[in-house]
Design an enzyme around this catalytic site. Structure first.
Site, mmCIF file in Angstrom:
data_model
loop_
_atom_site.group_PDB
_atom_site.id
_atom_site.type_symbol
_atom_site.label_atom_id
_atom_site.label_comp_id
_atom_site.label_asym_id
_atom_site.label_seq_id
_atom_site.Cartn_x
_atom_site.Cartn_y
_atom_site.Cartn_z
ATOM 1 N N LYS A 196 -12.420 -1.432 6.402
ATOM 2 C CA LYS A 196 -11.674 -2.390 7.223
ATOM 3 C C LYS A 196 -12.176 -2.325 8.665
ATOM 4 O O LYS A 196 -12.660 -3.302 9.190
ATOM 5 C CB LYS A 196 -10.174 -2.105 7.177
ATOM 6 C CG LYS A 196 -9.424 -2.652 5.964
ATOM 7 C CD LYS A 196 -9.805 -2.020 4.659
ATOM 8 C CE LYS A 196 -9.104 -2.607 3.466
ATOM 9 N NZ LYS A 196 -8.117 -1.741 2.858
ATOM 10 N N ASP A 240 -1.400 6.606 6.404
ATOM 11 C CA ASP A 240 -2.502 5.757 5.944
ATOM 12 C C ASP A 240 -2.751 4.726 7.048
ATOM 13 O O ASP A 240 -1.958 3.810 7.247
ATOM 14 C CB ASP A 240 -2.096 5.071 4.632
ATOM 15 C CG ASP A 240 -3.165 4.101 4.109
ATOM 16 O OD1 ASP A 240 -4.190 3.908 4.799
ATOM 17 O OD2 ASP A 240 -2.959 3.544 3.010
ATOM 18 N N TRP A 262 0.821 -1.216 0.000
ATOM 19 C CA TRP A 262 0.000 0.000 0.000
ATOM 20 C C TRP A 262 0.850 1.260 0.000
ATOM 21 O O TRP A 262 0.563 2.210 -0.748
ATOM 22 C CB TRP A 262 -0.992 -0.004 1.165
ATOM 23 C CG TRP A 262 -2.088 -1.005 0.951
ATOM 24 C CD1 TRP A 262 -2.324 -2.134 1.678
ATOM 25 C CD2 TRP A 262 -3.083 -1.000 -0.094
ATOM 26 N NE1 TRP A 262 -3.403 -2.820 1.160
ATOM 27 C CE2 TRP A 262 -3.880 -2.153 0.081
ATOM 28 C CE3 TRP A 262 -3.366 -0.132 -1.159
ATOM 29 C CZ2 TRP A 262 -4.959 -2.455 -0.779
ATOM 30 C CZ3 TRP A 262 -4.442 -0.435 -2.002
ATOM 31 C CH2 TRP A 262 -5.217 -1.581 -1.801
HETATM 32 C C1 LIG Z 1 -7.554 -1.248 1.623
HETATM 33 C C2 LIG Z 1 -6.416 -0.284 1.756
HETATM 34 C C3 LIG Z 1 -6.253 0.780 0.851
HETATM 35 C C4 LIG Z 1 -7.162 0.989 -0.346
HETATM 36 O O1 LIG Z 1 -8.418 1.319 0.054
HETATM 37 P P1 LIG Z 1 -9.561 1.671 -1.020
HETATM 38 O O2 LIG Z 1 -10.651 2.166 -0.155
HETATM 39 O O3 LIG Z 1 -9.888 0.397 -1.737
HETATM 40 O O4 LIG Z 1 -9.033 2.694 -1.933
HETATM 41 C C5 LIG Z 1 -5.207 1.655 1.069
HETATM 42 N N1 LIG Z 1 -4.369 1.511 2.102
HETATM 43 C C6 LIG Z 1 -4.502 0.495 2.987
HETATM 44 C C7 LIG Z 1 -3.542 0.381 4.116
HETATM 45 C C8 LIG Z 1 -5.526 -0.430 2.843
HETATM 46 O O5 LIG Z 1 -5.660 -1.443 3.712
#
Ligand SMILES: *Cc1c(COP(=O)(O)O)cnc(C)c1O
Length: 365
Positions: A200, A176, A101
């Site tokens: 999540k 993030d 990511w």
């Molecule tokens: C799932 C995830 C993303 C992407 O998320 P989207 O909502 O599908 O754009 C980005 N960073 C992390 C750490 C993730 O777990």
């Protein structure tokens, strides 16, 4: 009705009491005579829902004064682009790459700046297969960087930045936190900006949380579209246009559920117990199961593991499914298995998985 133990990485399981409340309020929210999906986002009912959600989130995370909370759309992936559009201001930014990511975030930022600024890798663990974190003293930092970006929980590789990891101090930190936000207390004041897709650990997909310090607003170039400009969205309380109303409502119910569990310190104890149980099972299996991540940064939320004999993968997946344990197939870039054990997964679910894993190893070894 048989609910499964759902180990999906995302969209992921939601707390059952939240789903039950949604079902109860689906046709008639608090006597409004309509459900939340059907309400005007400008009406007083929905305004109350958003205000309560923001207040509960601020309380849970201990968001200090001087930060805006935004409920946006586009997912964390949109933030990979939106963050440089808002914060770079023609300068440079440092990115730490510790898994898929953060690697994607760096790549997207490089695409967005295309000539009007620079985005650099300040350190990467890719050469070692993303199994550890770099020594914070040995990062290659640009003293003029507009921000330093990292992913504090790599969902695919199962690498979590522990709270005592020394973050750089040369620039505002942008994190993030998509896959571990609300799983443990966090010192928000260490960060300039925190973002997370909802699906999540927050609620349904469709809403993206951004917590941004006030001094970082207003840096976007005039050419940045208004829906992409944090300052414009903040000025309009995230409602320049129609927000993802249903997703915000469900997220708000999750915040209330978390408060009823005792808040983040309480949920952290459950999360630590769940992760300890699962890693202990893997580590005590004499190599039947394996998680190669360095102990200090093993994720409490996403536990990837492989079977020593990959020929048993199909049997493991078929037999877990038959036992009501689903979505354990690992990400294609890692292989093997992955158990995502977010807040909504109770300790009992992890116990059932661990019992299964011990039995499976005994039968097949
Ligand atoms: C799932 C995830 C993303 C992407 O998320 P989207 O909502 O599908 O754009 C980005 N960073 C992390 C750490 C993730 O777990």
């Amino acid at each position: 009705m048989a609910r499964v133990w759902n180990f999906s990485a995302g969209p992921a399981a939601l707390p059952q009491p939240v789903l039950e409340q949604v079902r109860e309020e689906m046709l008639d929210w608090h006597g409004a005579g309509m459900g939340v999906m059907e309400m005007s986002h400008r009406g007083k009912e929905f305004t109350g829902i958003v205000e309560q959600a923001e207040a509960d989130l601020r309380e849970l995370l201990g968001v200090p004064a001087g930060y805006k909370v935004l409920f946006l759309q586009g997912g964390a992936t949109q933030q990979f682009a939106q963050i440089p559009m808002n914060l770079l201001a023609g300068g440079s930014a440092d990115y730490l790459v510790t898994g898929s990511w953060s690697k994607k975030a760096l790549k997207e930022a490089q695409r967005v700046v295309a000539g009007s600024g620079s985005v650099r890798c300040a350190g990467s663990t890719e050469g070692g297969g993303f199994l550890d974190l770099p020594d914070p003293a040995r990062l290659d930092l640009d003293p003029r960087a507009a921000y330093f970006h990292l992913c504090t929980n790599e969902t695919i590789h199962g690498v979590e930045v522990p709270p005592d990891y020394a973050l750089p101090t040369h620039a505002p930190i942008v994190a993030d936190m998509s896959s571990h936000i609300l799983s443990r207390p966090v010192d928000v004041s260490r960060y300039g900006l925190i973002y997370a897709g909802a699906q999540k650990n927050i609620g349904p997909s469709g809403v993206t949380l951004v917590i941004v310090r006030d001094d970082l607003l207003g840096r976007a170039a005039p050419s940045v579209p208004s829906v992409m400009d944090f300052a414009v969205m903040a000025e309009h309380g995230s409602m320049l246009n129609t927000p993802p109303t249903f997703a915000i409502y469900v997220a708000g119910l999750v915040f209330q559920w978390l408060k009823a569990q005792g808040g983040l310190a309480a949920i952290e104890r459950v999360n630590a117990a769940k992760a300890d149980l699962l890693y202990a099972c893997i580590d005590a299996s004499d190599g039947f199961y394996r998680n190669p991540v360095a102990a200090a940064c093993r994720s409490r939320m996403n536990v990837p593991f492989t079977l020593a004999d990959g020929a048993l993968d199909a049997a493991f997946l078929a037999e877990t499914k038959a036992a009501g344990l689903v979505s354990l197939k690992g990400h294609k870039s890692f292989g093997g298995m992955r158990a995502s054990i977010y807040n909504a997964m109770p300790l009992d679910g992890v116990r059932v998985l661990v019992d299964f894993m011990n039995d499976f190893a005994r039968c097949k070894a």
